[in-house]
Enzyme design. Structure first.
Site, short mmCIF file in Angstrom:
data_model
loop_
_atom_site.label_atom_id
_atom_site.label_comp_id
_atom_site.label_asym_id
_atom_site.label_seq_id
_atom_site.Cartn_x
_atom_site.Cartn_y
_atom_site.Cartn_z
N ASP A 64 62.59 -2.85 -160.65
CA ASP A 64 61.93 -1.70 -160.18
C ASP A 64 62.83 -0.93 -159.27
O ASP A 64 62.59 0.31 -158.93
CB ASP A 64 60.68 -2.29 -159.61
CG ASP A 64 60.73 -3.21 -158.30
OD1 ASP A 64 61.97 -3.70 -158.38
OD2 ASP A 64 60.00 -3.70 -157.81
N ASP A 119 61.86 -9.52 -151.17
CA ASP A 119 61.55 -8.06 -150.66
C ASP A 119 60.36 -8.10 -149.65
O ASP A 119 59.44 -9.00 -149.66
CB ASP A 119 60.88 -7.55 -151.96
CG ASP A 119 60.84 -5.99 -151.82
OD1 ASP A 119 61.84 -5.10 -152.18
OD2 ASP A 119 59.83 -5.48 -150.79
N ARG A 379 58.14 3.49 -145.19
CA ARG A 379 59.18 3.51 -144.19
C ARG A 379 59.64 4.73 -143.99
O ARG A 379 59.89 5.47 -145.00
CB ARG A 379 60.36 2.46 -144.57
CG ARG A 379 59.82 0.93 -144.47
CD ARG A 379 61.02 0.02 -144.57
NE ARG A 379 60.65 -1.13 -144.30
CZ ARG A 379 60.70 -2.31 -145.09
NH1 ARG A 379 61.61 -2.15 -145.88
NH2 ARG A 379 60.22 -3.36 -144.67
N SER A 535 63.90 -4.10 -144.22
CA SER A 535 63.96 -4.98 -145.33
C SER A 535 64.49 -6.47 -145.27
O SER A 535 64.87 -7.00 -144.20
CB SER A 535 64.86 -4.35 -146.28
OG SER A 535 65.99 -4.86 -146.53
N ARG A 537 66.83 -7.39 -147.53
CA ARG A 537 68.05 -7.43 -148.04
C ARG A 537 68.89 -8.37 -147.40
O ARG A 537 69.47 -8.16 -146.22
CB ARG A 537 68.64 -6.23 -148.21
CG ARG A 537 68.98 -5.49 -146.99
CD ARG A 537 69.08 -4.12 -147.32
NE ARG A 537 67.99 -3.07 -147.70
CZ ARG A 537 67.76 -1.80 -147.31
NH1 ARG A 537 68.81 -1.10 -146.84
NH2 ARG A 537 66.82 -1.36 -147.92
C1 MIC Z 1 63.06 -1.77 -149.01
O1 MIC Z 1 61.94 -1.45 -149.30
O2 MIC Z 1 63.68 -1.67 -147.86
C2 MIC Z 1 63.53 -2.67 -150.20
C3 MIC Z 1 64.56 -1.98 -150.71
O3 MIC Z 1 62.18 -2.75 -151.07
C4 MIC Z 1 63.84 -4.00 -149.47
C5 MIC Z 1 64.66 -4.75 -150.42
C6 MIC Z 1 66.03 -4.36 -150.77
O4 MIC Z 1 66.80 -3.93 -149.91
O5 MIC Z 1 66.44 -4.66 -151.88
C7 MIC Z 1 62.84 -4.69 -148.83
O6 MIC Z 1 62.12 -4.13 -148.17
O7 MIC Z 1 62.98 -5.92 -148.60
FE1 SF4 Z 2 60.29 -0.50 -153.49
FE2 SF4 Z 2 60.53 -1.37 -150.88
FE3 SF4 Z 2 59.64 1.27 -151.35
FE4 SF4 Z 2 58.01 -0.98 -151.87
S1 SF4 Z 2 59.23 -0.36 -150.09
S2 SF4 Z 2 58.31 0.79 -153.04
S3 SF4 Z 2 59.52 -2.38 -152.64
S4 SF4 Z 2 61.69 0.30 -151.92
#
Ligand code: MIC
Ligand code: SF4
Length: 644
Positions: A64, A119, A379, A535, A537
């Protein structure tokens, strides 16, 4: 003494430790999820553990995040994840099927079960009464292999909801209110439990918006009871068989209580650049806007989309505004297509995006320079949109759609009467984009497809006797993982290639960091409070590991990032006296003698600033397991040691 819902579920899954708040507990994990941007690493780690089949009740791999496919890398990753999933017993949600959290809620979540996901917005599952926690990929890999997941036994905060939301006031306004009250670090070490009469007035998608954004509080997770509303949602998904009633005891004791009267809430927005910088629409006034983006795992449910379509129907978006809409799942998009709501959106001028994260993670739709963008996301960290000076406001779908028409921030209550929006009695159920794993007896014939972008995991070393290293970077408060390891269309394709992605580590704060850290060979990072928020990550730990970072000293850490540092064998420490932060400069050399012995014997570690000639104390509070992980050089070598 009665139990909270959190305590009930956690104690049922407890496999190590005792339910004593603040101590480490190990819990059994029933379900896992991964997404593709963290998934390749998680599956490389799972492969390294040598477990043939996942041992969970349900594990799902979603595609996704990295769906732009600008080059071969993304699709190589998709194929790798799809083939690993098929081999090892994991369900594979193919690209186009939707955002992991939305799809998991619709099709796989089960009240009362535990879920960890690579995530941070995994707590979305709390909307149907799961204990759903965001974690680093390595922790998810271990849980898939049947291993225990460790958390600090949380405090439980009761958010007592009374009243009922007024027309055009949304679930987003509820969580923005909680953020206003608690701040982005107010949830650390806590589970947020929603209770009270107001709960039954909220539908499952509304509850999921609230638990999803509990991640922005830094909370371990958030949870709603599983009640009649949950049952009707699951029934409409054809899954009523997984429902059980779950609630806290009437005499449950909470560590904190927050009262929110839903009837008193008004439409609001989180202003740049933090989700807790919340002001009401009235306070912000009719601010001119450039862009509106609707979607993300926070606000992309059918209910949200039906409201947006209703507002847009028969109108045209303002000439100065661009509007994009990404419905959260194939189920949502398909239903919008069938009932005509999609046509209302298209007719008004919306640009329809695929069901994926898209602009939320900077995959396209970056606003113009200094552009004001209203987004229904979770965010609004600086630069995350892909435009460094973009001004991102987080709002409800109602505010977003109303504003797209007027070109200025608009209180949706000006739209007049609101019709009643109800969930369908039956969702459109078609799981044809979820591939089932191969049966166990056929797993050996499944070939794992590895593209050239997939590089091995960086190696770590056992903890040195003494760490003597320079400070390669000093940063301030609230550093997010988007600062440490930025995402976006250019960088995300490198998620399977740590040497390459490391070139962008901290680039938002200091473009020279990568070269400097490599040149120094080993180094230490100094940070302020709530370091690593955002996140899950693990790249925000793996890139520093690759660049030789041995320890990070801060005023405080965000939960998932701190766990990721330990998993990577990097020592996280906090200043015993915050004033010492001011006495250290980038370039100073720090020495931590006998670090292993110090960690073993005390919670206070002595550090010497050899450049400035003074000693200072740092606090650590590691469990024995975490200490052993650090001695071994991280979770992977530690797990190998345990298994040898
Ligand atoms: C995000 O919203 O920052 C992400 C991208 O979904 C991350 C995961 C990632 O960095 O791959 C998260 O929220 O954990
Ligand atoms: Fe995707 Fe993270 Fe954004 Fe949710 S907050 S839509 S999981 S990038």
């Amino acid at each position: 003494m009665g139990l909270t819902l959190t305590e009930k579920i956690l104690s049922k899954h407890l496999v190590e430790g005792e339910m004593i708040k603040g101590t480490e507990i190990g819990i059994k994990i029933d379900q896992t999820l991964t997404q593709d941007a963290t998934g390749t690493m998680a599956y490389l780690e799972f492969e390294a553990m040598g477990v043939p089949r996942v041992k969970t009740e349900r594990s799902v791999a979603y595609i996704d995040h990295n769906t732009l496919q600008n080059g071969f890398m993304n699709m190589d990753d998709h194929r790798f994840i799809g083939s690993v999933a098929k081999k090892h017993g994991i369900y594979f949600s193919r690209p186009g099927n939707g955002i992991c959290h939305q799809v998991h809620l619709e099709r796989f979540g089960v009240p009362g079960k535990t879920l960890i996901g690579s995530d941070s917005h995994t707590p979305t599952g709390g909307g149907i009464g799961m204990i759903a926690i965001g974690a680093g990929g390595m922790d998810v890999a271990v849980a898939m292999g049947g291993g225990t997941y460790y958390i600090t036994c949380p405090k439980v905060v009761k958010v007592n909801l009374t009243g009922k939301l007024s027309p055009w006031v949304a679930a987003k306004d509820v969580i923005l209110e909680v953020l206003k009250i608690m701040s982005v670090k107010g949830g650390v070490g806590k589970v947020i439990e929603y209770c009270g009469e107001g709960v039954k007035t909220l539908s499952v998608p509304e509850r999921a918006t609230i638990t999803n954004m509990g991640a922005e509080l830094g909370a371990t997770t958030s949870i709603f009871p599983s009640d009649e509303v949950t049952l009707s949602f699951l029934k409409a998904q054809g899954r009523e068989d997984v429902w059980t009633e779950l609630k806290a005891d009437d005499d449950a004791v909470y560590d904190e209580v927050i009262n929110i009267n839903l009837s008193e809430l008004v439409p609001q927005a989180a202003c740049p650049h933090s989700p807790d910088n919340v002001k009401t629409c009235a306070e912000l006034g009719e601010m001119k806007i450039d862009q509106v983006c609707i979607g993300s795992c926070t606000n992309s449910s059918l209910l949200d989309m039906l409201k947006v379509a209703y507002i847009l129907k028969g109108k045209t978006i303002h000439p100065d505004v661009q509007l994009s809409i990404a419905p959260g799942s194939k189920q949502v998009l398909n239903m919008l297509a069938e009932n005509g709501a999609l046509a209302d959106m298209i007719g008004a001028g919306a640009r329809i995006l695929e069901s994926a994260c898209g602009p939320c993670i900077g995959m396209g739709q970056s606003p113009n320079s200094k552009g004001i963008s209203l987004r229904t996301f979770n965010r609004n960290f600086e630069g995350r949109s892909g435009t460094k000076d973009g001004q991102i406001y987080l709002v409800s779908p109602e505010v977003a759609a109303a504003s797209a028409l007027t070109g200025v921030l608009t209180d949706p209550r000006t739209l007049g009467d609101m019709p009643e929006f109800v969930l369908p009695e039956k969702f459109l159920i078609n799981d044809n984009m979820v591939a089932a794993p191969a049966p166990e007896e056929e797993m050996d014939s499944v070939e794992v497809l590895r593209g050239p972008n997939i590089k091995p995991f960086p190696t770590s070393e056992p903890l040195a006797e003494t760490i003597k290293a320079g400070v390669s970077l000093k940063v301030g408060d609230n550093i997010t993982t988007d600062h440490i390891m930025p995402a976006g269309a250019k960088i995300l394709p490198l998620r399977s290639n740590i040497p390459e992605i490391s070139k962008y580590c901290f680039a938002v704060c200091d473009e020279k960091f990568h070269d400097r850290a490599l040149e120094m060979g080993k180094s230490i990072i100094v940070g302020g409070s709530n370091y690593g928020q955002g996140s899950s990550r693990e790249h925000a730990a793996l890139a520093p590991l690759y660049l030789g970072v041995k320890a990070v000293i801060t005023k405080s850490f965000a939960r998932i990032h701190m766990a990721n540092l330990i998993n990577a064998g990097i020592v996280p420490m906090t200043f015993a006296n915050e004033a010492d932060y001011d006495k250290i400069d980038q370039g100073d050399e720090l020495e931590i003698k006998n670090i292993g012995k110090q960690i073993a014997e005390s919670n206070v570690i002595k550090v010497t600033n050899t450049t400035k000639g003074f000693d200072f104390d740092c606090n650590v509070s590691f469990s024995d397991r975490q200490k052993n992980m650090l001695y071994a050089g991280g979770l992977l070598p530690y797990t190998k040691q345990l298994n040898s």
